[in-house]
Write a protein that holds these residues in place. Structure first.
Motif, PDB file in Angstrom:
ATOM      1  N   ASP A  34      14.285   8.591   6.005  1.00 16.17           N
ATOM      2  CA  ASP A  34      13.431   8.206   4.887  1.00 16.17           C
ATOM      3  C   ASP A  34      13.905   6.910   4.239  1.00 16.17           C
ATOM      4  O   ASP A  34      15.112   6.675   4.106  1.00 16.17           O
ATOM      5  N   TYR A  35      12.930   6.107   3.794  1.00 22.11           N
ATOM      6  CA  TYR A  35      13.194   4.840   3.113  1.00 22.11           C
ATOM      7  C   TYR A  35      12.338   4.775   1.851  1.00 22.11           C
ATOM      8  O   TYR A  35      11.157   5.135   1.880  1.00 22.11           O
ATOM      9  N   LEU A  36      12.940   4.285   0.755  1.00 20.37           N
ATOM     10  CA  LEU A  36      12.205   4.086  -0.484  1.00 20.37           C
ATOM     11  C   LEU A  36      11.279   2.886  -0.299  1.00 20.37           C
ATOM     12  O   LEU A  36      11.731   1.793   0.041  1.00 20.37           O
ATOM     13  N   ALA A  37       9.977   3.105  -0.489  1.00 14.83           N
ATOM     14  CA  ALA A  37       8.992   2.063  -0.211  1.00 14.83           C
ATOM     15  C   ALA A  37       7.847   2.136  -1.216  1.00 14.83           C
ATOM     16  O   ALA A  37       7.664   3.144  -1.900  1.00 14.83           O
ATOM     17  N   THR A  38       7.084   1.059  -1.280  1.00 23.09           N
ATOM     18  CA  THR A  38       5.898   1.023  -2.124  1.00 23.09           C
ATOM     19  C   THR A  38       4.847   0.145  -1.471  1.00 23.09           C
ATOM     20  O   THR A  38       5.111  -0.525  -0.471  1.00 23.09           O
ATOM     21  N   SER A  39       3.669   0.154  -2.070  1.00 24.13           N
ATOM     22  CA  SER A  39       2.583  -0.730  -1.649  1.00 24.13           C
ATOM     23  C   SER A  39       1.726  -1.002  -2.876  1.00 24.13           C
ATOM     24  O   SER A  39       1.403  -0.085  -3.635  1.00 24.13           O
ATOM     25  N   GLY A  54      -5.070  -8.349  -2.685  1.00 25.86           N
ATOM     26  CA  GLY A  54      -3.965  -9.035  -3.343  1.00 25.86           C
ATOM     27  C   GLY A  54      -3.235  -8.233  -4.394  1.00 25.86           C
ATOM     28  O   GLY A  54      -2.253  -8.709  -4.956  1.00 25.86           O
ATOM     29  N   LYS A  55      -3.699  -7.013  -4.704  1.00 29.44           N
ATOM     30  CA  LYS A  55      -3.062  -6.220  -5.761  1.00 29.44           C
ATOM     31  C   LYS A  55      -2.894  -4.750  -5.401  1.00 29.44           C
ATOM     32  O   LYS A  55      -1.897  -4.144  -5.728  1.00 29.44           O
ATOM     33  N   GLY A  56      -3.911  -4.171  -4.771  1.00 31.40           N
ATOM     34  CA  GLY A  56      -3.897  -2.738  -4.494  1.00 31.40           C
ATOM     35  C   GLY A  56      -3.052  -2.378  -3.281  1.00 31.40           C
ATOM     36  O   GLY A  56      -2.680  -3.237  -2.483  1.00 31.40           O
ATOM     37  N   PRO A  57      -2.724  -1.088  -3.136  1.00 28.24           N
ATOM     38  CA  PRO A  57      -1.936  -0.624  -1.991  1.00 28.24           C
ATOM     39  C   PRO A  57      -2.740  -0.634  -0.697  1.00 28.24           C
ATOM     40  O   PRO A  57      -3.969  -0.734  -0.718  1.00 28.24           O
ATOM     41  N   ILE A  58      -2.059  -0.536   0.401  1.00 29.09           N
ATOM     42  CA  ILE A  58      -2.695  -0.455   1.717  1.00 29.09           C
ATOM     43  C   ILE A  58      -3.625   0.756   1.744  1.00 29.09           C
ATOM     44  O   ILE A  58      -3.277   1.827   1.232  1.00 29.09           O
ATOM     45  N   PRO A  59      -4.820   0.611   2.285  1.00 32.77           N
ATOM     46  CA  PRO A  59      -5.718   1.766   2.385  1.00 32.77           C
ATOM     47  C   PRO A  59      -5.125   2.880   3.265  1.00 32.77           C
ATOM     48  O   PRO A  59      -4.415   2.605   4.236  1.00 32.77           O
ATOM     49  N   ALA A  60      -5.422   4.122   2.900  1.00 29.18           N
ATOM     50  CA  ALA A  60      -5.005   5.259   3.723  1.00 29.18           C
ATOM     51  C   ALA A  60      -5.627   5.115   5.105  1.00 29.18           C
ATOM     52  O   ALA A  60      -6.713   4.559   5.259  1.00 29.18           O
ATOM     53  N   GLU A  73       8.046 -17.353   6.140  1.00 28.92           N
ATOM     54  CA  GLU A  73       8.640 -18.008   4.977  1.00 28.92           C
ATOM     55  C   GLU A  73       7.839 -17.751   3.708  1.00 28.92           C
ATOM     56  O   GLU A  73       8.240 -18.170   2.627  1.00 28.92           O
ATOM     57  N   THR A  74       6.716 -17.061   3.815  1.00 29.58           N
ATOM     58  CA  THR A  74       5.836 -16.796   2.678  1.00 29.58           C
ATOM     59  C   THR A  74       6.609 -16.153   1.530  1.00 29.58           C
ATOM     60  O   THR A  74       7.359 -15.193   1.739  1.00 29.58           O
ATOM     61  N   ARG A  75       6.407 -16.683   0.305  1.00 31.04           N
ATOM     62  CA  ARG A  75       7.068 -16.117  -0.875  1.00 31.04           C
ATOM     63  C   ARG A  75       6.693 -14.639  -0.996  1.00 31.04           C
ATOM     64  O   ARG A  75       5.540 -14.269  -0.855  1.00 31.04           O
ATOM     65  N   GLY A  76       7.683 -13.819  -1.236  1.00 33.86           N
ATOM     66  CA  GLY A  76       7.484 -12.377  -1.313  1.00 33.86           C
ATOM     67  C   GLY A  76       7.887 -11.679  -0.025  1.00 33.86           C
ATOM     68  O   GLY A  76       8.194 -10.503  -0.030  1.00 33.86           O
ATOM     69  N   VAL A  77       7.882 -12.440   1.081  1.00 36.04           N
ATOM     70  CA  VAL A  77       8.345 -11.905   2.367  1.00 36.04           C
ATOM     71  C   VAL A  77       9.684 -12.559   2.684  1.00 36.04           C
ATOM     72  O   VAL A  77      10.714 -11.912   2.710  1.00 36.04           O
ATOM     73  N   GLU A  78       9.642 -13.839   2.953  1.00 39.62           N
ATOM     74  CA  GLU A  78      10.839 -14.641   3.223  1.00 39.62           C
ATOM     75  C   GLU A  78      11.819 -13.944   4.162  1.00 39.62           C
ATOM     76  O   GLU A  78      12.985 -13.768   3.850  1.00 39.62           O
ATOM     77  N   GLY A  79      11.310 -13.540   5.306  1.00 41.28           N
ATOM     78  CA  GLY A  79      12.148 -12.854   6.285  1.00 41.28           C
ATOM     79  C   GLY A  79      11.305 -12.183   7.345  1.00 41.28           C
ATOM     80  O   GLY A  79      10.170 -12.575   7.607  1.00 41.28           O
ATOM     81  N   ASP A  80      11.872 -11.142   7.934  1.00 40.28           N
ATOM     82  CA  ASP A  80      11.192 -10.423   9.009  1.00 40.28           C
ATOM     83  C   ASP A  80       9.937  -9.724   8.491  1.00 40.28           C
ATOM     84  O   ASP A  80       9.933  -9.128   7.404  1.00 40.28           O
ATOM     85  N   PHE A  81       8.879  -9.792   9.310  1.00 40.73           N
ATOM     86  CA  PHE A  81       7.570  -9.257   8.952  1.00 40.73           C
ATOM     87  C   PHE A  81       7.012  -8.523  10.161  1.00 40.73           C
ATOM     88  O   PHE A  81       6.881  -9.095  11.240  1.00 40.73           O
ATOM     89  N   PHE A  82       6.697  -7.238   9.977  1.00 39.74           N
ATOM     90  CA  PHE A  82       6.064  -6.431  11.011  1.00 39.74           C
ATOM     91  C   PHE A  82       4.573  -6.383  10.686  1.00 39.74           C
ATOM     92  O   PHE A  82       4.167  -5.744   9.709  1.00 39.74           O
ATOM     93  N   PRO A 108       8.934  -7.379  -7.689  1.00 39.51           N
ATOM     94  CA  PRO A 108       8.721  -6.031  -7.134  1.00 39.51           C
ATOM     95  C   PRO A 108       7.253  -5.701  -6.895  1.00 39.51           C
ATOM     96  O   PRO A 108       6.394  -6.016  -7.705  1.00 39.51           O
ATOM     97  N   GLY A 109       6.998  -5.056  -5.761  1.00 40.23           N
ATOM     98  CA  GLY A 109       5.648  -4.667  -5.386  1.00 40.23           C
ATOM     99  C   GLY A 109       5.122  -5.577  -4.294  1.00 40.23           C
ATOM    100  O   GLY A 109       5.842  -6.427  -3.774  1.00 40.23           O
ATOM    101  N   SER A 110       3.850  -5.375  -3.948  1.00 37.95           N
ATOM    102  CA  SER A 110       3.279  -6.167  -2.852  1.00 37.95           C
ATOM    103  C   SER A 110       1.789  -6.402  -3.077  1.00 37.95           C
ATOM    104  O   SER A 110       1.173  -5.775  -3.931  1.00 37.95           O
ATOM    105  N   ALA A 111       1.246  -7.285  -2.264  1.00 38.07           N
ATOM    106  CA  ALA A 111      -0.190  -7.578  -2.296  1.00 38.07           C
ATOM    107  C   ALA A 111      -0.945  -6.664  -1.333  1.00 38.07           C
ATOM    108  O   ALA A 111      -2.021  -6.998  -0.868  1.00 38.07           O
TER     109      ALA A 111
END
Length: 146
Positions: A34-39, A54-60, A73-82, A108-111
């Protein structure tokens, strides 16, 4: 399910605080990590917000993620992206695009991406996916449930 897979779960609710959920990596032998995560962003994690771009969580739903990331390099990611597919996700409620799984960098959080909060957990997740990729598994199913 007798293959590697991922399950993201989170309680959607009205909150001015960021709501966290769980990303679970499941192995064919039944082992689960398990990993602590959000969307999504604080104030945008209510039922129905999944279609707010740009604001809400990923759809179910059911998705796929590759076992090998690429660097952004996108701000908020700046690293590995799956990169999560299908892309875009389309319904009669809206369109969501360019969703992924990455470390929660900067604010904190995501688009709409699924993001892991803890750096150590993120590194371990990336190492585990690299190991799965070494066994010639190209992608994992991801189920998103609220």
């Amino acid at each position: 399910m007798n293959q590697h897979h991922l399950i993201f779960t989170m309680q959607l609710a009205q909150s001015s605080e960021l709501i966290y959920g769980n990303l679970q990596l499941c192995y064919p032998d039944g082992r689960e990590i398990d990993y602590l995560a959000t969307s999504g962003c604080a104030n945008w994690q209510r039922p129905g917000d999944e279609w707010v771009r740009g604001k809400g969580p990923i759809p179910a739903g059911k998705y796929e993620i590759p076992t090998e990331p690429y660097y952004l390099e996108t701000r908020g990611v700046e690293g590995d992206f799956f990169h999560i597919t299908p892309d875009p996700v389309v319904s009669d409620k809206g369109i969501r695009a360019e969703l992924g799984l990455h470390f929660d960098a900067n604010y904190p959080g995501s688009a709409g991406c699924v993001v892991l909060k803890n750096w150590e957990g993120w590194r371990q997740f990336c190492d585990r996916l690299a190991s799965i990729a070494d066994s010639e598994v190209k992608s994992l199913p991801l189920t998103v449930k609220y």
